[in-house]
Scaffold this active site. Structure first.
Site, PDB file in Angstrom:
ATOM      1  N   LYS A  43      -6.779  90.380 -16.718  1.00 23.90           N
ATOM      2  CA  LYS A  43      -6.256  89.089 -17.220  1.00 23.90           C
ATOM      3  C   LYS A  43      -6.875  87.918 -16.463  1.00 23.90           C
ATOM      4  O   LYS A  43      -7.378  86.969 -17.068  1.00 23.90           O
ATOM      5  CB  LYS A  43      -4.728  89.033 -17.049  1.00 23.90           C
ATOM      6  CG  LYS A  43      -4.145  87.625 -17.218  1.00 23.90           C
ATOM      7  CD  LYS A  43      -2.648  87.557 -16.985  1.00 23.90           C
ATOM      8  CE  LYS A  43      -2.233  87.420 -15.558  1.00 23.90           C
ATOM      9  NZ  LYS A  43      -2.113  86.033 -15.046  1.00 23.90           N
ATOM     10  N   ASN A  44      -6.831  87.974 -15.142  1.00 26.12           N
ATOM     11  CA  ASN A  44      -7.243  86.800 -14.375  1.00 26.12           C
ATOM     12  C   ASN A  44      -8.747  86.574 -14.440  1.00 26.12           C
ATOM     13  O   ASN A  44      -9.207  85.434 -14.422  1.00 26.12           O
ATOM     14  CB  ASN A  44      -6.737  86.906 -12.930  1.00 26.12           C
ATOM     15  CG  ASN A  44      -5.224  86.737 -12.876  1.00 26.12           C
ATOM     16  OD1 ASN A  44      -4.634  86.204 -13.819  1.00 26.12           O
ATOM     17  ND2 ASN A  44      -4.598  87.206 -11.817  1.00 26.12           N
ATOM     18  N   ARG A 116      -1.170  78.918 -15.810  1.00 23.93           N
ATOM     19  CA  ARG A 116      -1.952  78.399 -14.685  1.00 23.93           C
ATOM     20  C   ARG A 116      -3.457  78.503 -14.979  1.00 23.93           C
ATOM     21  O   ARG A 116      -4.262  77.700 -14.509  1.00 23.93           O
ATOM     22  CB  ARG A 116      -1.584  79.221 -13.441  1.00 23.93           C
ATOM     23  CG  ARG A 116      -2.387  78.940 -12.195  1.00 23.93           C
ATOM     24  CD  ARG A 116      -1.910  77.683 -11.485  1.00 23.93           C
ATOM     25  NE  ARG A 116      -2.597  77.498 -10.205  1.00 23.93           N
ATOM     26  CZ  ARG A 116      -2.375  76.486  -9.387  1.00 23.93           C
ATOM     27  NH1 ARG A 116      -1.464  75.592  -9.679  1.00 23.93           N
ATOM     28  NH2 ARG A 116      -3.039  76.366  -8.265  1.00 23.93           N
ATOM     29  N   CYS A 140       3.476  81.054 -13.522  1.00 25.82           N
ATOM     30  CA  CYS A 140       4.658  81.591 -12.840  1.00 25.82           C
ATOM     31  C   CYS A 140       5.156  80.646 -11.749  1.00 25.82           C
ATOM     32  O   CYS A 140       4.360  80.050 -11.031  1.00 25.82           O
ATOM     33  CB  CYS A 140       4.316  82.949 -12.229  1.00 25.82           C
ATOM     34  SG  CYS A 140       3.969  84.202 -13.467  1.00 25.82           S
ATOM     35  N   ARG A 145       1.933  76.160  -5.359  1.00 29.49           N
ATOM     36  CA  ARG A 145       0.749  76.214  -6.228  1.00 29.49           C
ATOM     37  C   ARG A 145       0.054  74.843  -6.323  1.00 29.49           C
ATOM     38  O   ARG A 145      -0.093  74.261  -7.410  1.00 29.49           O
ATOM     39  CB  ARG A 145       1.091  76.800  -7.602  1.00 29.49           C
ATOM     40  CG  ARG A 145       1.806  78.131  -7.497  1.00 29.49           C
ATOM     41  CD  ARG A 145       1.795  78.942  -8.754  1.00 29.49           C
ATOM     42  NE  ARG A 145       0.545  79.679  -8.940  1.00 29.49           N
ATOM     43  CZ  ARG A 145       0.297  80.472  -9.971  1.00 29.49           C
ATOM     44  NH1 ARG A 145       1.205  80.638 -10.902  1.00 29.49           N
ATOM     45  NH2 ARG A 145      -0.847  81.108 -10.084  1.00 29.49           N
ATOM     46  N   VAL A 147      -2.964  71.890  -5.988  1.00 26.44           N
ATOM     47  CA  VAL A 147      -4.286  71.802  -6.625  1.00 26.44           C
ATOM     48  C   VAL A 147      -5.281  71.047  -5.737  1.00 26.44           C
ATOM     49  O   VAL A 147      -6.377  70.720  -6.162  1.00 26.44           O
ATOM     50  CB  VAL A 147      -4.222  71.119  -8.010  1.00 26.44           C
ATOM     51  CG1 VAL A 147      -3.443  71.936  -9.006  1.00 26.44           C
ATOM     52  CG2 VAL A 147      -3.670  69.720  -7.889  1.00 26.44           C
ATOM     53  N   LEU A 149      -7.197  71.916  -3.431  1.00 26.89           N
ATOM     54  CA  LEU A 149      -8.499  72.557  -3.188  1.00 26.89           C
ATOM     55  C   LEU A 149      -9.397  72.493  -4.424  1.00 26.89           C
ATOM     56  O   LEU A 149     -10.621  72.460  -4.301  1.00 26.89           O
ATOM     57  CB  LEU A 149      -8.292  73.999  -2.719  1.00 26.89           C
ATOM     58  CG  LEU A 149      -7.482  74.109  -1.414  1.00 26.89           C
ATOM     59  CD1 LEU A 149      -7.189  75.561  -1.067  1.00 26.89           C
ATOM     60  CD2 LEU A 149      -8.213  73.415  -0.263  1.00 26.89           C
ATOM     61  N   ASP A 332      -0.175  89.987  -6.262  1.00 23.75           N
ATOM     62  CA  ASP A 332       0.330  90.279  -7.605  1.00 23.75           C
ATOM     63  C   ASP A 332       0.967  91.666  -7.707  1.00 23.75           C
ATOM     64  O   ASP A 332       1.562  91.999  -8.740  1.00 23.75           O
ATOM     65  CB  ASP A 332      -0.804  90.163  -8.640  1.00 23.75           C
ATOM     66  CG  ASP A 332      -1.361  88.751  -8.720  1.00 23.75           C
ATOM     67  OD1 ASP A 332      -0.682  87.823  -8.234  1.00 23.75           O
ATOM     68  OD2 ASP A 332      -2.460  88.584  -9.251  1.00 23.75           O
ATOM     69  N   VAL A 354       0.544  84.752   0.665  1.00 22.38           N
ATOM     70  CA  VAL A 354      -0.143  83.886  -0.304  1.00 22.38           C
ATOM     71  C   VAL A 354       0.857  82.923  -0.950  1.00 22.38           C
ATOM     72  O   VAL A 354       0.608  81.720  -1.032  1.00 22.38           O
ATOM     73  CB  VAL A 354      -0.854  84.730  -1.381  1.00 22.38           C
ATOM     74  CG1 VAL A 354      -1.584  83.827  -2.382  1.00 22.38           C
ATOM     75  CG2 VAL A 354      -1.830  85.717  -0.738  1.00 22.38           C
ATOM     76  N   ARG A 424       2.757  87.913 -21.003  1.00 24.20           N
ATOM     77  CA  ARG A 424       1.606  87.089 -20.624  1.00 24.20           C
ATOM     78  C   ARG A 424       0.540  87.941 -19.940  1.00 24.20           C
ATOM     79  O   ARG A 424      -0.624  87.558 -19.882  1.00 24.20           O
ATOM     80  CB  ARG A 424       2.045  85.970 -19.672  1.00 24.20           C
ATOM     81  CG  ARG A 424       2.867  84.885 -20.340  1.00 24.20           C
ATOM     82  CD  ARG A 424       3.144  83.733 -19.382  1.00 24.20           C
ATOM     83  NE  ARG A 424       1.963  83.480 -18.595  1.00 24.20           N
ATOM     84  CZ  ARG A 424       1.951  83.282 -17.280  1.00 24.20           C
ATOM     85  NH1 ARG A 424       3.075  83.241 -16.610  1.00 24.20           N
ATOM     86  NH2 ARG A 424       0.831  83.076 -16.631  1.00 24.20           N
TER      87      ARG A 424
END
Ligand code: EPZ
Length: 454
Positions: A43-44, A116, A140, A145, A147, A149, A332, A354, A424
């Protein structure tokens, strides 16, 4: 589409399932997973690769081995709304994209906010259009989370960055993006990908230090190379991108999903099963497989398949995990792994370095009888001898996966609601679990008298 059957809900056996008029997953626990399934595409990786197709100004890019999940469908809808022409084939596992006509620079906010992964549109749209305006992405709810960076990476190539009416607005200098030196304070997967994509069409050389090393980043770098770009060092913490003037379409296979494969491996061990994951990448899975073998489970590979098997969960030895960037234990999978540890004798800890807030599964696991405490960013799991089925809610994608693992091993029936989170990221979850011997159905409640079990 999954095979499905219509069912008369007046059947007394099924009456219990229709008390809530929303799709849910029903699992009758206690059946060991046995048999084999083919692992879907990552997926990612796929989300970044689909965004990356926008970099090609000529030719068609054909992506094979995509997972058939809702996040992918949403991102493809965004591409089509931007002037690209993207079409699925082979049961939604192949996508052909002609991005030559891409002409808009503001993806539709209602689609962007669903995931995301839409953040990955920043790099390619900035490189192609010189300007991009992106609504806040969704995804999620598992931590801050940030942004910053992504901003740092794009600024490092000369872009300006502002936030305006809740949207990110990035603009390249008049004479285009310029290669530069980018140091990422954390090895962010998404920021590494966005910087790589923007740098691929910038002039000059870009170095990304402290780059993410995840296999998904390697896939994207390899796509850029297949499109005629120049990327070196992917899979290490220092990536170099030499910008080229144009990129063209190509054909590319998405790598197998290590998180999907890892979820099934964990479920097999939790249920005392024996499964073979066809097409799984053993090396990419090794952070989780090594933990499973430490616990007493068995793992074998012939290069193309990975077999995972174990005896009863009660005979396993405990282990603690620290989820960290690749090649560490994947964040994950920490939630599904927690469901396994919930049944292992002794007290073990799960620390997610993380994401600080990835604990949505804990209240539901506790409802099912687990003995778990959260202290700061550490989950303390004291093993119990059994879990019992309950009505629970998926609060995020991998929390949902954790509840599925728990449901498979619990006594009695578990019903999981809010399954749009799970859908998802996991293709045909119930169909695949049934292929492995689980008693698991997706219940789609239609009108008052019928429902469909898939
Ligand atoms: C990707 O998210 C994945 N999502 C996540 O998968 C995965 O958990 C994560 O990488 C780590 O492997 C997609 O690919 C769509 P990050 P991403 O940027 O890129 C912080 C799943 O379940 N950070 O590597 O958003 C951030 O807060 C999901 O499939 C900043 O501080 O992750 C986090 O603590 C969920 N500033 C850490 O870095 C930034 O600008 C890692 O995030 C960006 C990130």
């Amino acid at each position: 589409m999954s095979p499905s059957v219509s069912i008369n809900t007046q059947s007394p056996i099924l009456q219990a399932h229709v008390s809530r008029n929303e799709p849910h997953i029903v699992i009758d626990g206690g059946y060991p997973l046995t048999g084999s399934i083919r692992v879907a595409g990552s997926k990612n990786a796929a989300l970044a690769l689909i965004a990356g197709t926008l970099l090609a100004t000529s030719g068609k890019t054909v992506l094979h081995n995509l997972p058939n999940i809702t996040d992918i469908a949403d991102l493809v809808a965004i591409l089509n709304s931007m002037g690209a022409v993207a079409q699925f084939s082979d049961g939604n596992t192949t996508l052909t994209v002609d991005a030559s006509g891409t002409r808009f620079n503001e993806p539709p906010p209602h689609l962007v906010s669903r995931m995301r992964g839409s953040l990955q549109l920043l790099g390619p749209l900035l490189a192609r259009q010189g300007i991009v305006r992106l609504a806040m992405p969704g995804g999620c709810n598992i931590g801050a989370r940030a942004v910053d960076l992504h901003e740092k990476g794009l600024r490092g190539l000369g872009a300006t960055w502002t936030i305006d009416s809740g949207c990110f607005f990035a603009e390249a200098p008049f004479d285009g993006l310029q290669g530069g030196a980018v140091y990422l304070d954390k090895p962010s997967v998404g920021a590494t990908m966005n910087t790589m994509m923007a740098a691929s069409l910038a002039s000059g050389v870009t170095t990304i230090e402290n780059a993410a090393q995840e296999p998904d980043v390697v896939d994207l770098a390899n796509l850029i190379v297949a499109m005629g770009g120049i990327v070196d060092g992917q899979g290490t913490s220092r990536i170099t991108v030499t910008g080229v003037k144009v990129l063209h379409g190509c054909e590319f296979n998405v790598s197998p999903d290590r998180i999907e494969a890892g979820t099934y491996a964990i479920a097999a061990v939790a249920t005392g099963g024996d499964i073979t994951l066809i097409g799984a990448d053993f090396n990419a899975l090794s952070p989780v497989l090594s933990k499973l073998t430490d616990m007493g489970a068995h793992v074998a590979t012939d290069g193309n398949h990975v077999r995972v098997w174990s005896g009863s969960v009660q005979t396993l030895t405990g282990t603690s995990i620290v989820a960290s960037p690749h090649p560490g234990f994947p964040t994950d999978l920490q939630q599904p792994f927690t469901s396994l540890l919930a049944l292992v004798h002794g007290t073990n800890t799960v620390h997610d370095s993380v994401y600080e807030g990835r604990f949505g599964h804990i209240p539901c696991l506790s409802k099912m009888g687990a003995n778990i405490k959260v202290e700061g960013s550490v989950t303390i799991v004291s093993g119990v001898t059994s879990l019992s089925g309950a009505d629970v809610k998926a609060t995020d994608l991998r929390a949902g996966a954790a509840l599925v693992v728990a449901g498979l091993v619990a006594s009695g029936q578990t019903r999981i609601f809010d399954i749009h989170h799970i859908e998802r990221g996991y293709q045909d979850l119930c169909v695949r679990l049934r292929q492995l011997g689980a008693h698991c159905w997706r219940v789609n409640v239609g009108d008052m008298d019928t429902m469909v079990m898939e």
